[in-house]
Design a protein around this motif. Structure first.
Motif, mmCIF file in Angstrom:
data_model
loop_
_atom_site.group_PDB
_atom_site.id
_atom_site.type_symbol
_atom_site.label_atom_id
_atom_site.label_comp_id
_atom_site.label_asym_id
_atom_site.label_seq_id
_atom_site.Cartn_x
_atom_site.Cartn_y
_atom_site.Cartn_z
ATOM 1 N N LEU A 1 -21.012 -8.865 -20.806
ATOM 2 C CA LEU A 1 -22.369 -9.080 -20.291
ATOM 3 C C LEU A 1 -22.689 -10.569 -20.242
ATOM 4 N N ASP A 2 -22.348 -11.253 -21.308
ATOM 5 C CA ASP A 2 -22.594 -12.691 -21.425
ATOM 6 C C ASP A 2 -21.894 -13.437 -20.283
ATOM 7 N N LYS A 3 -20.628 -13.105 -20.046
ATOM 8 C CA LYS A 3 -19.844 -13.786 -18.999
ATOM 9 C C LYS A 3 -20.471 -13.568 -17.618
ATOM 10 N N ASN A 4 -20.789 -12.316 -17.307
ATOM 11 C CA ASN A 4 -21.330 -11.998 -15.982
ATOM 12 C C ASN A 4 -22.709 -12.624 -15.767
ATOM 13 N N MET A 5 -23.571 -12.525 -16.788
ATOM 14 C CA MET A 5 -24.920 -13.081 -16.653
ATOM 15 C C MET A 5 -24.891 -14.603 -16.588
ATOM 16 N N THR A 6 -23.994 -15.215 -17.356
ATOM 17 C CA THR A 6 -23.882 -16.677 -17.323
ATOM 18 C C THR A 6 -23.431 -17.147 -15.946
#
Length: 572
Positions: free
Chosen positions: A330-335
């Motif tokens: 989630l962190d990777k995609n949202m970033t």
């Protein structure tokens, strides 16, 4: 990234003082300079700093309302009242709840714990949590790491016959909630000599006072210090003064005899065969505890941290580890999405802050995304998503800029807010986002300093390789544990050369493994420069360059030291 190097220059008087102190302690004058920079001026203060003692903890009854809190807890136990331990869903909150629950459970059984659901209830004390307390016969709630702004909620509880003891460390408003006792050293009428405890630290002081009042030996509290160390590291509070004592002994507990729950996380992180540091907590242990509240429910983290059976604990730890993997995705995609939005802002160079809103973003990860934005764009960042009828956000700051004050400046636009200098949370109506963005940007532009708008590295001292001896490294190790106000010292050495054996390493050849010599000795030192392979061609040309670095123990070769290269500057 093109860093500015800021040299920590000393006056003639400070240099004389540091040389004198170093001579009295039998250490390198550069280490004497580091002590002076930390406000340590006498050999006695230095010995206290190097060897923190639990006996030097402050008397917990110096804290405002501590006597009232202990009396009310004693009364509840004497009357066999049902007690609820209530806390936030992050690392500080879940460790706080675990510590108080575990300690009281040894002496009293009619207790329960409660962690609000991030998505259904939001941050802090909720009406739903109070209703649960009423339904289950609770008459006393001990709330940890939140509650200092819960005026309406605690009034609601009071009308239902439920008393509150607040143990918090966040900045209070002018009006305090109608709790029986409020333990918070940031109160305007504070009487406690140390104001930077974590939420878990406040909980520990409460239990210390309870133990003292009831004739319970202090050593019964020592096994709980691993939880305090985890909270101090994860909540990024200063590691000086009383926090240094708690962190120092908490790390000893974590390394020598951790609780079953923390032992299972250590094993899941593959940290079992090495000395665990503050860094390991920040980057490995803390994120896994946090993942429970980000992805599912923080109560599961407490279930783990109070568990006494290793087989049960390792099952929970593995499940929480899976949440952490989900969090990473989630962190990777949202970033990536956030970076694309920022890069498309036409007037970005004119802006001093970043405020982003996407109603579909995952609430559990917005704080991490805000941190990533501050690292990449070097601006205070606020990331917002939709949560029920409001937009909910997390804010992160660059070194030296107080983001809490920036958000407080816009408080008339907000439904709620709270936090610290470098991290805060907020909620507001969607229609107020545009005006909040404008006012927030105006405040940052007016108050941020030029040096806070560019990535920089503070160099503590210049070293020659011949000074990096075993004794120097042994004495330097005494500065542990590192953290805010006692950052790991960064040194620089000018005119170093590749010994001829440096090479790129890593899955994508993005790092450099270095073997270096300097111009003043034949000492060969190993180093690792993460993500700096763009310098390798220059380095292999055998031309000289400057480096700044921290000094680490080599985790792969015991007894060897390694330079962790922060930045490389070719000498043109």
């Amino acid at each position: 990234m093109n860093y500015l190097w800021n040299y920590q220059n000393s006056s003639t008087k400070q240099l004389e003082e540091s040389h004198k102190l170093a001579k009295e302690l039998g250490i390198n004058p550069i280490l004497g300079k580091l002590l002076i920079q930390r406000g340590i001026h006498t050999p006695n203060d230095a010995r206290t700093f190097f060897h923190p003692q639990l006996k030097d903890l402050h008397d917990p009854f110096l804290m405002k309302d501590m006597d009232i809190a202990v009396d009310r807890l004693n009364q509840a136990i004497g009357n066999k009242e049902r007690i609820l331990i209530y806390g936030d869903y992050d690392v500080d909150g879940t460790t706080s709840v675990s510590l108080v629950y575990r300690f009281l459970q040894e002496y009293y059984s009619n207790i329960d714990y409660y962690i609000p659901n991030r998505y259904n209830e939001g941050y802090g004390v909720s009406q739903q949590g109070i209703d649960f307390a009423k339904e289950t016969g609770v008459s006393l709630i001990i709330v940890l790491d939140c509650g200092i702004k819960a005026v309406e909620e605690i009034t609601y509880a009071k009308n239902k016959g439920i008393d509150f003891i607040i143990c918090d460390h966040h900045v209070p408003d002018d009006v305090l909630p109608p709790a029986i006792a409020i333990l918070n050293a940031k109160r305007l009428d504070n009487t406690y000599p140390y104001t930077d405890l974590s939420g878990c630290g406040v909980g520990f002081k409460f239990m210390q006072a309870f133990a003292q009042n009831n004739g319970i030996e202090f050593h019964n509290l020592v096994p709980l210090l691993d939880l305090v160390a985890v909270s101090i590291a994860s909540d990024i509070v200063p590691i000086m003064g009383e926090n240094r004592i708690l962190a120092y002994h908490g790390l000893k507990q974590l390394n020598n005899n951790p609780s079953i729950g923390l032992k299972s996380i250590i094993d899941v992180c593959s940290l079992e065969d090495r000395e665990i540091t503050i860094s390991d907590i920040v980057f490995k242990i803390g994120p896994r505890i946090n993942a429970s509240g980000r992805i599912e429910n923080g109560k599961e983290a407490v279930d783990l941290l109070i568990e006494r059976d290793y087989e049960k604990a390792i099952k929970i730890a593995k499940r929480i580890n899976e949440y952490n993997e989900t969090r990473k995705d989630l962190d990777k995609n949202m970033t990536e999405e956030a970076n694309q939005i920022v890069e498309n802002i036409s007037d970005l160079s004119d802006l001093r802050s970043v405020v982003l809103y996407n109603e579909k973003w995952h609430q559990g990860v917005i704080g991490i995304v805000a941190s990533r934005l501050t690292e990449v764009y070097y601006r205070p960042a606020v990331v917002l998503c939709k949560s029920g009828e409001f937009a909910t956000g997390s804010a992160r700051s660059v070194p030296g800029f107080d983001i809490y004050k920036a958000i407080e400046h816009c408080k008339d636009l907000l439904e709620s807010f709270g936090g610290h200098t470098y991290a805060a949370g907020l909620s507001l109506k969607e229609e107020n986002i545009k005006e909040f963005n404008r006012r927030f940007e105006a405040y940052v532009t007016e108050h941020i300093l030029p040096e806070q708008t560019h990535p920089s590295i503070n160099i503590d001292a210049e070293l020659d390789f011949q000074e990096i001896t075993r004794k120097f490294c042994k004495d330097l190790k005494k500065f542990n544990p590192y953290g805010p106000y006692n950052q790991k010292p960064i040194f620089c050495t000018h005119q170093v050369y590749d010994y001829g054996t440096s090479k790129v390493v890593g899955r994508n050849q993005e790092h450099i493994k270095l073997e270096l010599i300097d111009s003043k000795s034949n000492n060969i030192l190993n180093g690792i420069a993460f993500g700096q392979s763009n310098h390798v061609r220059y380095i292999k040309s055998r031309r000289s360059f400057d480096i700044c670095y921290t000094i680490e123990a080599n985790t792969h070769r015991k007894g060897e030291i390694q330079l962790h290269i922060e930045d490389i500057k070719p000498i043109e």
